[in-house]
Design a protein around this motif. Sequence first.
Motif, PDB file in Angstrom:
ATOM      1  N   ASN A 108      -9.217  -6.771   5.748  1.00 16.16           N
ATOM      2  CA  ASN A 108      -9.587  -8.162   5.991  1.00 16.16           C
ATOM      3  C   ASN A 108      -8.855  -9.125   5.054  1.00 16.16           C
ATOM      4  N   ASN A 109      -8.484 -10.283   5.599  1.00 12.98           N
ATOM      5  CA  ASN A 109      -8.006 -11.421   4.808  1.00 12.98           C
ATOM      6  C   ASN A 109      -6.827 -11.065   3.891  1.00 12.98           C
ATOM      7  N   ASN A 110      -5.727 -10.628   4.521  1.00 14.00           N
ATOM      8  CA  ASN A 110      -4.531 -10.265   3.759  1.00 14.00           C
ATOM      9  C   ASN A 110      -3.245 -10.838   4.367  1.00 14.00           C
ATOM     10  N   ASN A 111      -3.375 -11.878   5.196  1.00 15.23           N
ATOM     11  CA  ASN A 111      -2.210 -12.541   5.813  1.00 15.23           C
ATOM     12  C   ASN A 111      -1.388 -11.611   6.699  1.00 15.23           C
ATOM     13  N   ILE A 112      -1.982 -10.564   7.213  1.00 14.97           N
ATOM     14  CA  ILE A 112      -1.266  -9.574   8.022  1.00 14.97           C
ATOM     15  C   ILE A 112      -1.028 -10.111   9.426  1.00 14.97           C
ATOM     16  N   ASP A 113       0.220 -10.007   9.912  1.00 11.98           N
ATOM     17  CA  ASP A 113       0.551 -10.473  11.254  1.00 11.98           C
ATOM     18  C   ASP A 113       1.124  -9.371  12.146  1.00 11.98           C
ATOM     19  N   ASP A 114       1.200  -8.159  11.641  1.00 12.89           N
ATOM     20  CA  ASP A 114       1.800  -7.066  12.409  1.00 12.89           C
ATOM     21  C   ASP A 114       1.173  -5.739  11.958  1.00 12.89           C
ATOM     22  N   ILE A 115       0.647  -4.968  12.901  1.00  5.79           N
ATOM     23  CA  ILE A 115       0.046  -3.672  12.556  1.00  5.79           C
ATOM     24  C   ILE A 115       0.679  -2.537  13.357  1.00  5.79           C
ATOM     25  N   ARG A 116       1.885  -2.746  13.889  1.00  2.00           N
ATOM     26  CA  ARG A 116       2.510  -1.728  14.734  1.00  2.00           C
ATOM     27  C   ARG A 116       2.692  -0.396  14.020  1.00  2.00           C
ATOM     28  N   GLU A 121       2.696 -14.544   0.772  1.00  2.00           N
ATOM     29  CA  GLU A 121       2.831 -13.091   0.718  1.00  2.00           C
ATOM     30  C   GLU A 121       1.784 -12.435   1.613  1.00  2.00           C
ATOM     31  N   LYS A 122       2.107 -11.278   2.170  1.00  2.00           N
ATOM     32  CA  LYS A 122       1.162 -10.537   3.002  1.00  2.00           C
ATOM     33  C   LYS A 122       1.128  -9.074   2.577  1.00  2.00           C
ATOM     34  N   LEU A 123       0.034  -8.425   2.862  1.00  2.00           N
ATOM     35  CA  LEU A 123      -0.120  -7.016   2.501  1.00  2.00           C
ATOM     36  C   LEU A 123       0.765  -6.157   3.399  1.00  2.00           C
ATOM     37  N   LEU A 124       1.573  -5.283   2.772  1.00  2.00           N
ATOM     38  CA  LEU A 124       2.478  -4.400   3.496  1.00  2.00           C
ATOM     39  C   LEU A 124       2.069  -2.944   3.297  1.00  2.00           C
ATOM     40  N   PHE A 125       2.494  -2.091   4.229  1.00  2.00           N
ATOM     41  CA  PHE A 125       2.167  -0.672   4.172  1.00  2.00           C
ATOM     42  C   PHE A 125       3.444   0.166   4.167  1.00  2.00           C
ATOM     43  N   ASP A 126       3.526   1.090   3.224  1.00  2.00           N
ATOM     44  CA  ASP A 126       4.628   2.046   3.200  1.00  2.00           C
ATOM     45  C   ASP A 126       4.404   3.039   4.344  1.00  2.00           C
ATOM     46  N   PRO A 127       5.356   3.168   5.276  1.00  2.00           N
ATOM     47  CA  PRO A 127       5.182   4.093   6.411  1.00  2.00           C
ATOM     48  C   PRO A 127       4.882   5.521   5.979  1.00  2.00           C
ATOM     49  N   VAL A 176       0.866  -1.182   0.000  1.00  2.00           N
ATOM     50  CA  VAL A 176       0.000   0.000   0.000  1.00  2.00           C
ATOM     51  C   VAL A 176       0.899   1.228   0.000  1.00  2.00           C
ATOM     52  N   GLU A 177       0.886   1.964  -1.102  1.00  2.00           N
ATOM     53  CA  GLU A 177       1.752   3.125  -1.266  1.00  2.00           C
ATOM     54  C   GLU A 177       1.087   4.110  -2.217  1.00  2.00           C
ATOM     55  N   GLY A 178       1.775   5.214  -2.498  1.00  2.00           N
ATOM     56  CA  GLY A 178       1.274   6.170  -3.484  1.00  2.00           C
ATOM     57  C   GLY A 178       0.108   7.017  -3.034  1.00  2.00           C
ATOM     58  N   LEU A 179      -0.109   7.122  -1.722  1.00  2.00           N
ATOM     59  CA  LEU A 179      -1.238   7.914  -1.218  1.00  2.00           C
ATOM     60  C   LEU A 179      -0.772   9.181  -0.511  1.00  2.00           C
ATOM     61  N   GLU A 180       0.467   9.558  -0.735  1.00  2.00           N
ATOM     62  CA  GLU A 180       1.057  10.665   0.011  1.00  2.00           C
ATOM     63  C   GLU A 180       0.354  12.007  -0.205  1.00  2.00           C
ATOM     64  N   GLN A 181      -0.313  12.180  -1.345  1.00  2.00           N
ATOM     65  CA  GLN A 181      -0.969  13.465  -1.639  1.00  2.00           C
ATOM     66  C   GLN A 181      -2.448  13.485  -1.279  1.00  2.00           C
ATOM     67  N   LEU A 182      -2.950  12.388  -0.757  1.00  2.00           N
ATOM     68  CA  LEU A 182      -4.398  12.290  -0.488  1.00  2.00           C
ATOM     69  C   LEU A 182      -4.705  12.704   0.950  1.00  2.00           C
ATOM     70  N   GLY A 183      -4.565  13.983   1.207  1.00  2.00           N
ATOM     71  CA  GLY A 183      -4.762  14.484   2.564  1.00  2.00           C
ATOM     72  C   GLY A 183      -6.201  14.514   3.024  1.00  2.00           C
ATOM     73  N   GLU A 184      -7.166  14.256   2.116  1.00  2.00           N
ATOM     74  CA  GLU A 184      -8.584  14.259   2.483  1.00  2.00           C
ATOM     75  C   GLU A 184      -9.160  12.849   2.573  1.00  2.00           C
ATOM     76  N   LEU A 185      -8.319  11.840   2.429  1.00  2.00           N
ATOM     77  CA  LEU A 185      -8.817  10.461   2.393  1.00  2.00           C
ATOM     78  C   LEU A 185      -9.367  10.030   3.746  1.00  2.00           C
ATOM     79  N   LYS A 186     -10.634   9.603   3.751  1.00  2.00           N
ATOM     80  CA  LYS A 186     -11.298   9.184   4.981  1.00  2.00           C
ATOM     81  C   LYS A 186     -11.535   7.680   5.044  1.00  2.00           C
ATOM     82  N   GLU A 187     -11.720   7.039   3.895  1.00  2.00           N
ATOM     83  CA  GLU A 187     -11.975   5.599   3.873  1.00  2.00           C
ATOM     84  C   GLU A 187     -11.027   4.915   2.892  1.00  2.00           C
TER      85      GLU A 187
END
Length: 326
Positions: free
Chosen positions: A155-163, A133-139, A110-121
């Motif tokens: 939901n349902n993305n093999n995620i084991d860490d949300i720190r 493979e698991k879903l990862l998030f760019d900090p 999950v990346e490329g959202l740096e300019q979406l300052g109004e994103l609510k959902e």
Amino acid sequence: MVRLTIDLIAKSRNHFKKKRGLSFPEYLKTLTHLHFSSKNIEDIGDLSMCRNLTVLYLYDNQITHICNLGFASNLTHLYMQNNNITHIDNLSNLQKLSKLYLGGNRIAVVEGLEQLGELKELHLENQRLAPGEKLLFDPRTLVSVAESLCVLNINNNNIDDIRDMAVLKELQHFSAADNKLNNMEELEDVFSHWPQLLDMNLSGNPVCKRTKYRDCLITVCKSLEVLDGREINELTRQFLINWKASKEAKKKINKKHMLPRPLIPYHITNDFNTSLSPHSGHIYDPANMQRWKAQHSLRARTLQMPTSGRLGHVPVPAAICSGVDA
């Protein structure tokens, strides 16, 4: 290959026929909602004439890339779930985007959202990932939406860490069902940073089988109203909060009682008239220790000497009387 273009819009009976009396270019300028779901679309063409577009429905198609949407600066809702998208990109111009639906694609990062300052959902459920493979998030993306994001579905993305998601302090609805979350301590730490959280779903994760799982999360998430589809009774919450506070207070008391006591200094005496053993009140000195040992040994030998003359008379060596070592 089916491509979404102005010509495809013109052929659609669901659109242009509703605006009879307008020329087609005029109609495109007034267009705010565009419905092209389940049309086998694989690509997005030039739609720049739809400058007032606010809602775009493109779910259930075969789209592989998000492209040609830079013109849509007024777009607030984008529905692109159940396509074949592998990367989130080309969204930097959509600065008014409020709701983004990308579930059921092939996104791994999950990346490329740096300019979406109004994103609510942000909806990212059920990504079709490669085995293991698991879903990862760019900090950077998480930080960029931290002040606005209220709803997150992973939901349902093999995620084991949300720190890393602890920065999302405005979250109100969080759904991470059917993942691999298992560390209760880490979850409690993350959720303690989400004071606005109202609804959370973690069902289907290994952590749900932990003892007191529900009780722990209710006490950590003080604003939570629904957990795993079940409403939280306010009386139950208050009871659990009080119980936890009482438990922690008892721990502190027990810990205080278990602290090691201070050691009492070992003092030596040369007062032979009161005791044969050291006692408090005298400062330890090596010379005194030697004197005490000598006096103790001498007295022990003296008490074993035979009586002379009168019964019970025990001669006392002059060394003891004079107070010097024998």
